[in-house]
Design an enzyme around this catalytic site. Structure first.
Site, short mmCIF file in Angstrom:
data_model
loop_
_atom_site.label_atom_id
_atom_site.label_comp_id
_atom_site.label_asym_id
_atom_site.label_seq_id
_atom_site.Cartn_x
_atom_site.Cartn_y
_atom_site.Cartn_z
N PHE A 1 1.12 -1.33 0.02
CA PHE A 1 -0.04 0.04 -0.35
C PHE A 1 0.71 1.02 -0.17
CE2 PHE A 1 -2.82 3.26 1.63
CZ PHE A 1 -4.40 2.44 1.05
N ARG B 1 -13.16 -5.20 -6.07
CA ARG B 1 -12.67 -5.78 -4.99
C ARG B 1 -13.38 -6.19 -3.78
NH1 ARG B 1 -8.98 -3.49 -0.65
NH2 ARG B 1 -10.51 -1.48 -0.45
N TYR C 1 -9.85 0.48 11.23
CA TYR C 1 -11.34 0.65 10.76
C TYR C 1 -12.65 -0.52 9.56
CZ TYR C 1 -8.06 2.95 7.64
OH TYR C 1 -6.91 3.26 7.11
N LYS C 2 -11.24 -1.38 10.01
CA LYS C 2 -11.96 -2.71 7.73
C LYS C 2 -12.65 -3.54 8.75
CE LYS C 2 -8.01 -0.36 5.41
NZ LYS C 2 -6.20 -0.37 4.69
N ASP D 1 2.32 -5.35 8.37
CA ASP D 1 0.84 -4.12 8.52
C ASP D 1 -0.04 -5.72 8.20
OD1 ASP D 1 -0.95 -2.44 7.24
OD2 ASP D 1 0.49 -0.87 6.68
C1 LIG Z 1 -6.30 1.11 4.29
C2 LIG Z 1 -4.41 0.52 4.95
C3 LIG Z 1 -3.20 1.73 5.58
C4 LIG Z 1 -3.81 3.33 5.97
O1 LIG Z 1 -3.91 3.84 6.95
P1 LIG Z 1 -3.90 5.06 7.37
O2 LIG Z 1 -2.75 5.54 8.24
O3 LIG Z 1 -4.46 4.70 8.02
O4 LIG Z 1 -4.47 6.04 6.21
C5 LIG Z 1 -2.22 1.47 5.17
N1 LIG Z 1 -2.03 0.34 4.97
C6 LIG Z 1 -2.37 -0.37 4.38
C7 LIG Z 1 -1.56 -2.10 3.90
C8 LIG Z 1 -3.71 -0.47 3.99
O5 LIG Z 1 -4.68 -1.60 3.29
#
Ligand SMILES: *Cc1c(COP(=O)(O)O)cnc(C)c1O
Length: 383
Positions: free
Chosen positions: A109, A350, A204-205, A179
């Site tokens: 990400f 997705r 939040y996921k 992560d």
């Molecule tokens: C959703 C997601 C994030 C989001 O990071 P925030 O700091 O909460 O906005 C980071 N890394 C991955 C792999 C994600 O899927």
């Protein structure tokens, strides 16, 4: 297992986007209302002690711990995942001072990559090495201080073997940082048994903590005391209310806290996590695999849908993704018909699989909707 009635999901909606933003637990409304009225409203500043606000970040961390195979006192919450990843990465680099490379993959990400690059450029003398996901093992060499990976790829849903790669990284003398954004609450993770050094994730996921709910960070018990936090905020101080000008971190995981915690979001998250109490992750996983395989089977005869998720369930997280040149329009057409998935550039649609509120009938209906949109080319028509 299915707790759909405990969530506020609008009638007629099939929600396949809980891997991006989980739905609202009904209990969270009530809890938030009470926190506003009885705590902030009535107690004002005294609520920091009287309502236990000051300890809430780690108390909530203790509710996340069993979901990822960690012990109480190894997880705290706060800030965002971007920040928690940077803190953990910095801690990992300190533990491996003679090496100067952070290894990651190009499916990661972007924020993880941006934050790592920003940190490494700031401290200087380091290299961020980004390779294809399939080349990670090969790229693990004597230069690598920290292996920083996302367990489940956000686009393809491909899942690494966390235990195996953690072992290999350790044999190589590297620290590992995972992560868990698309793992926590979705797949089985055994942070402690698998000897993971650091991990972080968002809430939040799959954990349904609400938009912008705080992230969490884990450190292996034997490492916590060795971390010298570079984000040395007062909430990680051993005695914040002494207002001492010398920073001395708490002995525990609270040293990864930074500033004043978002109490209202933590309250909502705490109530959302209670939906996981007594839920076994191996059972969630079993249903998730069944529902994902069902969706794949139901759509398998449609040649224009190219499956991007691994077919073999052990390599897959809790989502099913397809590539299609018109993925964006198709996802919009599905949303118009009440099936909410999402689009990820360049061409991925997705579908998140969340056994807490999705069942077999939902999957069958979603597949039927997608099939008829493709057959009738509904997506071509602007709505
Ligand atoms: C959703 C997601 C994030 C989001 O990071 P925030 O700091 O909460 O906005 C980071 N890394 C991955 C792999 C994600 O899927």
């Amino acid at each position: 297992m299915n707790k759909k009635h405990e969530f506020d999901i609008p009638n007629g909606i099939i929600y396949l986007d809980g891997n991006s933003l989980g739905p609202l637990p009904k209990s969270s409304r009530l809890v938030l209302d009470l926190a506003l009225k009885n705590e902030w409203g009535e107690m004002l500043i005294t609520a920091w002690n009287r309502a236990g606000w000051i300890d809430l970040p780690t108390k909530v961390g203790d509710l996340i711990a069993p979901i990822v195979g960690a012990s109480a006192g190894t997880i705290t919450t706060g800030d965002t995942l971007s920040i928690k990843m940077m803190q953990a990465l910095h801690a990992g680099l300190q533990l491996c001072p003679d090496r100067k490379v952070v290894l990651s993959d190009n499916g990661n990400f972007p924020t993880d990559i941006y934050m790592a690059k920003g940190l490494l450029d700031t401290i200087g003398g380091y290299e961020l090495r980004v390779v294809d996901p399939g080349k990670i093992e090969h790229a693990l060499n004597d230069d690598v201080a920290v292996l920083m990976l996302t367990h489940v790829d956000y686009r393809t849903g491909k899942m690494y073997d966390m235990k195996d790669l953690t072992d290999k990284a350790h044999l190589n003398g590297s620290i590992v940082l995972w992560d868990l954004a698309h793992s926590v609450g979705a797949v089985e993770v055994e942070l402690e048994n698998w000897n993971v050094d650091f991990a972080a994730g968002c809430t939040y996921k799959f954990l349904n903590g609400g938009p912008g709910s705080p992230a969490f960070i884990y450190a292996k018990p034997s490492l916590i005391g060795q971390i010298k936090p570079f984000m040395s905020g007062w909430m990680g101080h051993v005695s914040p209310f002494s207002f001492d000008l010398d920073y001395r971190p708490t002995p525990g995981i609270e040293r990864m806290r930074v500033g004043t915690p978002p109490i209202l979001q933590l309250k909502v998250l705490e109530s959302a996590l209670k939906l996981f109490s007594g839920v076994k992750m191996n059972e969630v996983r079993e249903i998730s695999v069944k529902l994902s395989s069902l969706l794949i089977d139901l759509l398998d005869d449609i040649p224009e849908l190219k499956l991007s998720t691994p077919r073999e369930s052990k390599f897959r997280g809790s989502q099913v993704s397809y590539s299609h040149p018109h993925a964006y329009q198709i996802v919009q057409a599905m949303i118009d018909e009440g099936v909410i998935g999402d689009f990820r550039a360049p061409d991925i649609m997705r579908f998140g699989i969340t056994p807490l509120y999705i069942n077999e009938q939902d999957i069958r209906n979603a597949a039927e909707t997608l099939r008829s949109i493709l057959k009738n080319k509904t997506w071509v028509m602007p709505s």
